[in-house]
Design a protein around this motif. Structure first.
Motif, PDB file in Angstrom:
ATOM      1  N   THR A 120       5.973  -3.766 -21.177  1.00 61.71           N
ATOM      2  CA  THR A 120       5.925  -2.868 -22.327  1.00 61.71           C
ATOM      3  C   THR A 120       4.485  -2.452 -22.567  1.00 61.71           C
ATOM      4  N   HIS A 121       4.339  -1.273 -23.155  1.00 59.21           N
ATOM      5  CA  HIS A 121       3.009  -0.869 -23.604  1.00 59.21           C
ATOM      6  C   HIS A 121       2.849  -1.154 -25.097  1.00 59.21           C
ATOM      7  N   TYR A 122       3.948  -1.625 -25.723  1.00 59.79           N
ATOM      8  CA  TYR A 122       3.847  -2.050 -27.124  1.00 59.79           C
ATOM      9  C   TYR A 122       3.462  -3.520 -27.114  1.00 59.79           C
ATOM     10  N   GLY A 174       0.005  -4.324 -18.244  1.00 59.88           N
ATOM     11  CA  GLY A 174      -1.050  -3.639 -17.492  1.00 59.88           C
ATOM     12  C   GLY A 174      -1.007  -2.165 -17.819  1.00 59.88           C
ATOM     13  N   PRO A 175      -2.132  -1.471 -17.617  1.00 59.50           N
ATOM     14  CA  PRO A 175      -2.166  -0.043 -17.937  1.00 59.50           C
ATOM     15  C   PRO A 175      -1.334   0.788 -16.958  1.00 59.50           C
ATOM     16  N   ASN A 176      -1.207   2.062 -17.218  1.00 61.32           N
ATOM     17  CA  ASN A 176      -0.468   2.963 -16.315  1.00 61.32           C
ATOM     18  C   ASN A 176      -1.035   2.832 -14.910  1.00 61.32           C
ATOM     19  N   GLY A 177      -0.127   2.727 -13.943  1.00 55.20           N
ATOM     20  CA  GLY A 177      -0.568   2.681 -12.551  1.00 55.20           C
ATOM     21  C   GLY A 177      -1.021   1.307 -12.090  1.00 55.20           C
ATOM     22  N   ALA A 178      -0.855   0.267 -12.930  1.00 51.69           N
ATOM     23  CA  ALA A 178      -1.337  -1.077 -12.571  1.00 51.69           C
ATOM     24  C   ALA A 178      -0.525  -1.693 -11.437  1.00 51.69           C
ATOM     25  N   GLY A 179       0.739  -1.276 -11.309  1.00 50.22           N
ATOM     26  CA  GLY A 179       1.580  -1.832 -10.236  1.00 50.22           C
ATOM     27  C   GLY A 179       2.817  -2.555 -10.759  1.00 50.22           C
ATOM     28  N   LYS A 180       3.066  -2.477 -12.050  1.00 48.48           N
ATOM     29  CA  LYS A 180       4.182  -3.221 -12.650  1.00 48.48           C
ATOM     30  C   LYS A 180       5.532  -2.789 -12.064  1.00 48.48           C
ATOM     31  N   THR A 181       5.765  -1.475 -12.077  1.00 45.48           N
ATOM     32  CA  THR A 181       7.056  -0.991 -11.576  1.00 45.48           C
ATOM     33  C   THR A 181       7.195  -1.257 -10.080  1.00 45.48           C
ATOM     34  N   THR A 182       6.100  -1.137  -9.349  1.00 49.46           N
ATOM     35  CA  THR A 182       6.146  -1.426  -7.911  1.00 49.46           C
ATOM     36  C   THR A 182       6.558  -2.884  -7.694  1.00 49.46           C
ATOM     37  N   LEU A 183       5.998  -3.783  -8.501  1.00 50.19           N
ATOM     38  CA  LEU A 183       6.355  -5.199  -8.372  1.00 50.19           C
ATOM     39  C   LEU A 183       7.828  -5.414  -8.714  1.00 50.19           C
ATOM     40  N   ASP A 242      11.970  -2.914 -17.609  1.00 50.54           N
ATOM     41  CA  ASP A 242      10.752  -2.148 -17.329  1.00 50.54           C
ATOM     42  C   ASP A 242      10.589  -1.080 -18.413  1.00 50.54           C
ATOM     43  N   GLU A 243       9.795  -1.393 -19.401  1.00 52.17           N
ATOM     44  CA  GLU A 243       9.565  -0.507 -20.547  1.00 52.17           C
ATOM     45  C   GLU A 243      10.873  -0.015 -21.174  1.00 52.17           C
ATOM     46  N   PRO A 244      11.700  -0.954 -21.612  1.00 52.52           N
ATOM     47  CA  PRO A 244      13.009  -0.540 -22.138  1.00 52.52           C
ATOM     48  C   PRO A 244      12.919   0.165 -23.476  1.00 52.52           C
ATOM     49  N   ARG A 248       0.852  -1.197   0.000  1.00 59.46           N
ATOM     50  CA  ARG A 248       0.000   0.000   0.000  1.00 59.46           C
ATOM     51  C   ARG A 248       0.877   1.232   0.000  1.00 59.46           C
ATOM     52  N   PHE A 249       0.423   2.260  -0.696  1.00 54.50           N
ATOM     53  CA  PHE A 249       0.998   3.590  -0.535  1.00 54.50           C
ATOM     54  C   PHE A 249      -0.135   4.430   0.035  1.00 54.50           C
ATOM     55  N   GLY A 250      -0.150   4.664   1.319  1.00 59.31           N
ATOM     56  CA  GLY A 250      -1.266   5.382   1.948  1.00 59.31           C
ATOM     57  C   GLY A 250      -2.556   4.606   1.729  1.00 59.31           C
ATOM     58  N   GLN A 251      -3.524   5.253   1.096  1.00 55.00           N
ATOM     59  CA  GLN A 251      -4.818   4.606   0.833  1.00 55.00           C
ATOM     60  C   GLN A 251      -4.767   3.696  -0.389  1.00 55.00           C
ATOM     61  N   LEU A 252      -3.724   3.872  -1.171  1.00 51.21           N
ATOM     62  CA  LEU A 252      -3.696   3.167  -2.460  1.00 51.21           C
ATOM     63  C   LEU A 252      -3.129   1.754  -2.344  1.00 51.21           C
ATOM     64  N   GLN A 253      -3.920   0.781  -2.768  1.00 53.73           N
ATOM     65  CA  GLN A 253      -3.448  -0.607  -2.772  1.00 53.73           C
ATOM     66  C   GLN A 253      -2.707  -0.826  -4.097  1.00 53.73           C
ATOM     67  N   ALA A 254      -1.388  -0.622  -4.064  1.00 53.63           N
ATOM     68  CA  ALA A 254      -0.611  -0.709  -5.310  1.00 53.63           C
ATOM     69  C   ALA A 254      -0.444  -2.154  -5.766  1.00 53.63           C
ATOM     70  N   LEU A 255      -0.296  -3.083  -4.802  1.00 55.82           N
ATOM     71  CA  LEU A 255      -0.213  -4.515  -5.115  1.00 55.82           C
ATOM     72  C   LEU A 255      -1.119  -5.261  -4.146  1.00 55.82           C
ATOM     73  N   PRO A 273      15.737  -0.052 -15.389  1.00 55.70           N
ATOM     74  CA  PRO A 273      14.636   0.693 -14.768  1.00 55.70           C
ATOM     75  C   PRO A 273      13.846   1.517 -15.780  1.00 55.70           C
ATOM     76  N   GLN A 274      12.604   1.791 -15.400  1.00 57.24           N
ATOM     77  CA  GLN A 274      11.753   2.607 -16.274  1.00 57.24           C
ATOM     78  C   GLN A 274      12.281   4.040 -16.341  1.00 57.24           C
ATOM     79  N   GLU A 275      12.688   4.551 -15.176  1.00 58.90           N
ATOM     80  CA  GLU A 275      13.201   5.924 -15.136  1.00 58.90           C
ATOM     81  C   GLU A 275      14.696   5.906 -15.426  1.00 58.90           C
TER      82      GLU A 275
HETATM   83  N1  ATP Z   1       6.555   5.766  -3.998  1.00 64.89           N
HETATM   84  C1  ATP Z   1       5.249   5.876  -4.196  1.00 64.89           C
HETATM   85  N2  ATP Z   1       4.469   6.603  -3.386  1.00 64.89           N
HETATM   86  C2  ATP Z   1       3.137   6.702  -3.577  1.00 64.89           C
HETATM   87  N3  ATP Z   1       2.481   6.076  -4.569  1.00 64.89           N
HETATM   88  C3  ATP Z   1       3.198   5.341  -5.429  1.00 64.89           C
HETATM   89  C4  ATP Z   1       4.616   5.205  -5.299  1.00 64.89           C
HETATM   90  N4  ATP Z   1       5.053   4.384  -6.287  1.00 64.89           N
HETATM   91  C5  ATP Z   1       3.979   4.056  -7.013  1.00 64.89           C
HETATM   92  N5  ATP Z   1       2.858   4.617  -6.508  1.00 64.89           N
HETATM   93  C6  ATP Z   1       1.493   4.436  -6.999  1.00 64.89           C
HETATM   94  O1  ATP Z   1       1.264   3.033  -7.137  1.00 64.89           O
HETATM   95  C7  ATP Z   1       0.505   2.752  -8.311  1.00 64.89           C
HETATM   96  C8  ATP Z   1       1.269   1.788  -9.159  1.00 64.89           C
HETATM   97  O2  ATP Z   1       2.362   2.464  -9.740  1.00 64.89           O
HETATM   98  P1  ATP Z   1       3.419   1.748 -10.672  1.00 64.89           P
HETATM   99  O3  ATP Z   1       4.501   2.723 -10.973  1.00 64.89           O
HETATM  100  O4  ATP Z   1       3.801   0.457 -10.063  1.00 64.89           O
HETATM  101  O5  ATP Z   1       2.537   1.466 -11.995  1.00 64.89           O
HETATM  102  P2  ATP Z   1       2.979   0.889 -13.389  1.00 64.89           P
HETATM  103  O6  ATP Z   1       2.115  -0.297 -13.667  1.00 64.89           O
HETATM  104  O7  ATP Z   1       4.431   0.696 -13.445  1.00 64.89           O
HETATM  105  O8  ATP Z   1       2.537   2.068 -14.377  1.00 64.89           O
HETATM  106  P3  ATP Z   1       3.243   2.661 -15.696  1.00 64.89           P
HETATM  107  O9  ATP Z   1       2.741   1.812 -16.847  1.00 64.89           O
HETATM  108  O10 ATP Z   1       2.707   4.046 -15.788  1.00 64.89           O
HETATM  109  O11 ATP Z   1       4.713   2.605 -15.542  1.00 64.89           O
HETATM  110  C9  ATP Z   1       0.244   4.102  -8.977  1.00 64.89           C
HETATM  111  O12 ATP Z   1      -1.050   4.528  -8.619  1.00 64.89           O
HETATM  112  C10 ATP Z   1       1.317   5.004  -8.394  1.00 64.89           C
HETATM  113  O13 ATP Z   1       0.875   6.329  -8.363  1.00 64.89           O
END
Ligand code: ATP
Ligand code: MG
Length: 322
Positions: A212-214, A59-68, A180-182, A35-42, A105-107
């Motif tokens: 990838t988004h492709y 998965g779409p933007n924000g799905a949780g891929k990078t977090t995983l 991660d989205e190379p 979780r990030f605060g209220q957000l269930q990222a995974l 990394p994505q970034e």
């Molecule tokens: N350090 C953080 N603090 C707060 N929220 C975060 C943090 N990292 C990610 N999130 C939130 O967690 C969710 C998942 O983010 P994540 O970067 O894992 O998505 P993603 O699937 O990689 O998306 P994208 O395709 O845009 O790269 C998003 O809603 C993001 O805003």
């Protein structure tokens, strides 16, 4: 195991020729939540990636891929659950797990004052590999960076920086490579040469996880995929199974008259004078055609709509079961 020539075969030997009798999964994810605060990222994610797989994480933007992925790299700490890389827990066996993993990394993260070669030497040093120049040279060559070896990172174009990120991930010869989205923002030439290189690595026994988004990239390269949405795992299957499951079940018909009432239930939509029907399977088409014959309706055009990963993906993201 297939060993390709040159860099990759040497690269591989260190890890794959002494495989123990019971091979651990390349990546094992067990009930991982974050979780990030209220957000269930995974949300209780579990799946394994076996050694040698070419695996897509979609998965779409924000799905949780990078977090995983950052959880796999030990950079994000899961609230619960566990991740193992080649059998090593990313928290309790951090060093072993981290050594087994190369993450692109994505970034783009880099020190602007270092040259490309210095960047790679630093990364080698981090993994305790001080004399790694032969391999660094091979990587520079493979990634088309040889003539940039002494350029400062800040002087490189975005695509070139991304190539350095790839080299950096491979500098310690990890058996598991996560990208991660190379290919975000890189030109066609780099995409192709990057995929060629990554395919070689995979053919030599390396496990590859790609986001990838492709979607056409994932479809061509990967044999198994996981789809995430809002932190949940919504699909996990072999690529061909996933495609076959929903394949060839839509047909477009252009008819000499209106669609008979008994076929209305099958109609998904109408497009440019064509009725798009959803069938349970292709066998049902016979039934449809016989109804039309019975009503003296001529079929002017009939097309089976091929399913690609993109249409499966869109359906799943919209909550339609395929
Ligand atoms: N350090 C953080 N603090 C707060 N929220 C975060 C943090 N990292 C990610 N999130 C939130 O967690 C969710 C998942 O983010 P994540 O970067 O894992 O998505 P993603 O699937 O990689 O998306 P994208 O395709 O845009 O790269 C998003 O809603 C993001 O805003
Ligand atoms: Mg991401």
């Amino acid at each position: 195991m297939q060993l390709t020539g040159g860099a990759v075969s040497r690269y591989n030997c260190r890890f794959s020729l002494n495989t123990p009798a019971t091979m651990p999964s390349a990546i094992s994810i067990q009930a991982v939540s974050k979780r990030f605060g209220q957000l269930q990222a995974l949300d209780a994610i579990s799946f394994n990636v076996e050694q040698g797989e070419f695996f897509a994480l979609l998965g779409p933007n924000g799905a949780g891929k990078t977090t995983l992925i950052t959880t796999m790299a030990g950079l994000t700490r899961a609230d619960s659950g566990s991740v193992r890389i080649m059998g090593n827990d990313v928290v309790t066996q951090f060093r072993e797990a981290r050594r087994s993993l190369g993450v692109v990394p994505q970034e783009l993260v880099f020190d602007p004052f270092l040259t490309v070669r210095e960047t790679l030497r630093f990364q080698s040093g981090y993994f305790g590999l001080p004399r790694n120049d032969v391999w660094i040279d091979e990587l520079l060559h493979k990634l088309g960076l040889a003539d940039k070896a002494d350029a400062n990172m800040r002087a490189l174009s975005g695509g070139m920086k991304r190539r350095v990120m790839v080299a950096q991930a491979l500098v310690h010869r990890p058996p598991v490579i996560v990208l991660d989205e190379p290919t975000a923002g890189v030109d066609v030439e780099l995409r192709q040469s990057l995929w060629e290189f990554v395919r070689e690595l995979n053919a030599a026994g390396h496990t590859i996880i790609l986001t990838t988004h492709y979607l056409e990239e994932a479809e061509t390269l990967c044999s198994r995929i996981a789809m995430l949405k809002n932190g949940r795992l919504i699909a996990l299957d072999n690529m061909d199974k996933l495609l076959a499951h929903s394949a060839r079940r839509e047909v477009a018909l252009k008819l000499s008259a209106a669609l008979p009432a008994e076929l209305e239930a099958l109609r998904l939509r109408q497009e440019e004078g064509r009725h798009i029907l959803q069938l349970q399977d292709l066998g049902q088409l016979e039934n449809v055609l016989s109804i039309l014959r019975h009503r003296n309706i001529t079929v002017r055009e009939l097309n089976v709509i091929e399913t690609d990963l993109e249409s499966v993906f869109v359906k799943m993201m919209n909550g339609v079961t395929v």
